[in-house]
Design a protein around this motif. Sequence first.
Motif, short mmCIF file in Angstrom:
data_model
loop_
_atom_site.label_atom_id
_atom_site.label_comp_id
_atom_site.label_asym_id
_atom_site.label_seq_id
_atom_site.Cartn_x
_atom_site.Cartn_y
_atom_site.Cartn_z
N LEU A 49 33.18 31.45 66.34
CA LEU A 49 34.40 32.24 66.19
C LEU A 49 35.50 31.70 67.09
N ALA A 50 35.16 31.32 68.30
CA ALA A 50 36.14 30.72 69.21
C ALA A 50 36.58 29.35 68.68
N GLY A 51 35.63 28.58 68.17
CA GLY A 51 35.94 27.25 67.64
C GLY A 51 36.84 27.28 66.42
N VAL A 52 36.77 28.36 65.67
CA VAL A 52 37.64 28.52 64.50
C VAL A 52 39.11 28.51 64.93
N CYS A 53 39.37 28.96 66.17
CA CYS A 53 40.75 28.95 66.68
C CYS A 53 41.27 27.52 66.86
N LEU A 54 40.40 26.56 66.94
CA LEU A 54 40.78 25.15 66.97
C LEU A 54 40.70 24.54 65.57
N LEU A 55 39.73 24.99 64.79
CA LEU A 55 39.53 24.45 63.45
C LEU A 55 40.71 24.77 62.52
N ILE A 56 41.20 25.98 62.55
CA ILE A 56 42.28 26.36 61.64
C ILE A 56 43.53 25.50 61.86
N PRO A 57 44.00 25.32 63.10
CA PRO A 57 45.15 24.42 63.27
C PRO A 57 44.84 22.97 62.87
N ALA A 58 43.62 22.52 63.15
CA ALA A 58 43.25 21.15 62.76
C ALA A 58 43.32 20.99 61.24
N MET A 59 42.83 21.99 60.52
CA MET A 59 42.88 21.94 59.06
C MET A 59 44.33 22.01 58.56
N ALA A 60 45.14 22.86 59.19
CA ALA A 60 46.55 22.99 58.78
C ALA A 60 47.29 21.67 59.03
N ILE A 61 47.04 21.04 60.15
CA ILE A 61 47.67 19.75 60.45
C ILE A 61 47.19 18.69 59.47
N THR A 62 45.90 18.69 59.17
CA THR A 62 45.36 17.73 58.20
C THR A 62 46.01 17.91 56.84
N GLY A 63 46.06 19.14 56.36
CA GLY A 63 46.66 19.40 55.05
C GLY A 63 48.14 19.11 55.03
N GLY A 64 48.87 19.58 56.04
CA GLY A 64 50.31 19.36 56.08
C GLY A 64 50.69 17.90 56.19
N SER A 65 50.02 17.19 57.07
CA SER A 65 50.33 15.77 57.22
C SER A 65 49.90 14.98 55.98
#
Length: 154
Positions: free
Chosen positions: A44-60
């Motif tokens: 659950l704590a790691g999801v706080c890093l995963l979500i931005p990583a996924m958003a950056i991956t998708g956006g870029s």
Amino acid sequence: MKTIIHAGAGTLAMILIAGFLTATLISELLLNEAAVLMVKKAILAGVCLLIPAMAITGGSGFSLALGRHSPAIDRKRKRMKIIAANGLLILLPLAILLYLRAAAGLFDSFFYTMQALEVLAGSTQLALLAGNFRDGRKMTRGKRLAAVKTLRAI
């Protein structure tokens, strides 16, 4: 620079998901309920890093592909839609649910059914990200080879 950010964020997402899956399987198969709870809390704590990583991956990725069309880009776009839906509609709610049930000590058949679903959805997520990683490497192969030739010439 966008390519490096895209690849870095995508790689981080894959590492996190692989780590979540590994920790889940080890804790469930080899450890006790206290360890399972600790893993669910860490996920659950790691999801706080995963979500931005996924958003950056998708956006870029969308930015890099703007105005471009190829079979590889089309495959990556299709996979990203599935990845986003799987993450937000299945994996995130399951991470919250499993943590709450583990925290309450509810290790029942419902918990383990949802746990199996999480492992299946997480494995699917990892496979889809790996497919995008593979296609991205193929798309940038020429650039990497040109960079190596330039370095050898120096």
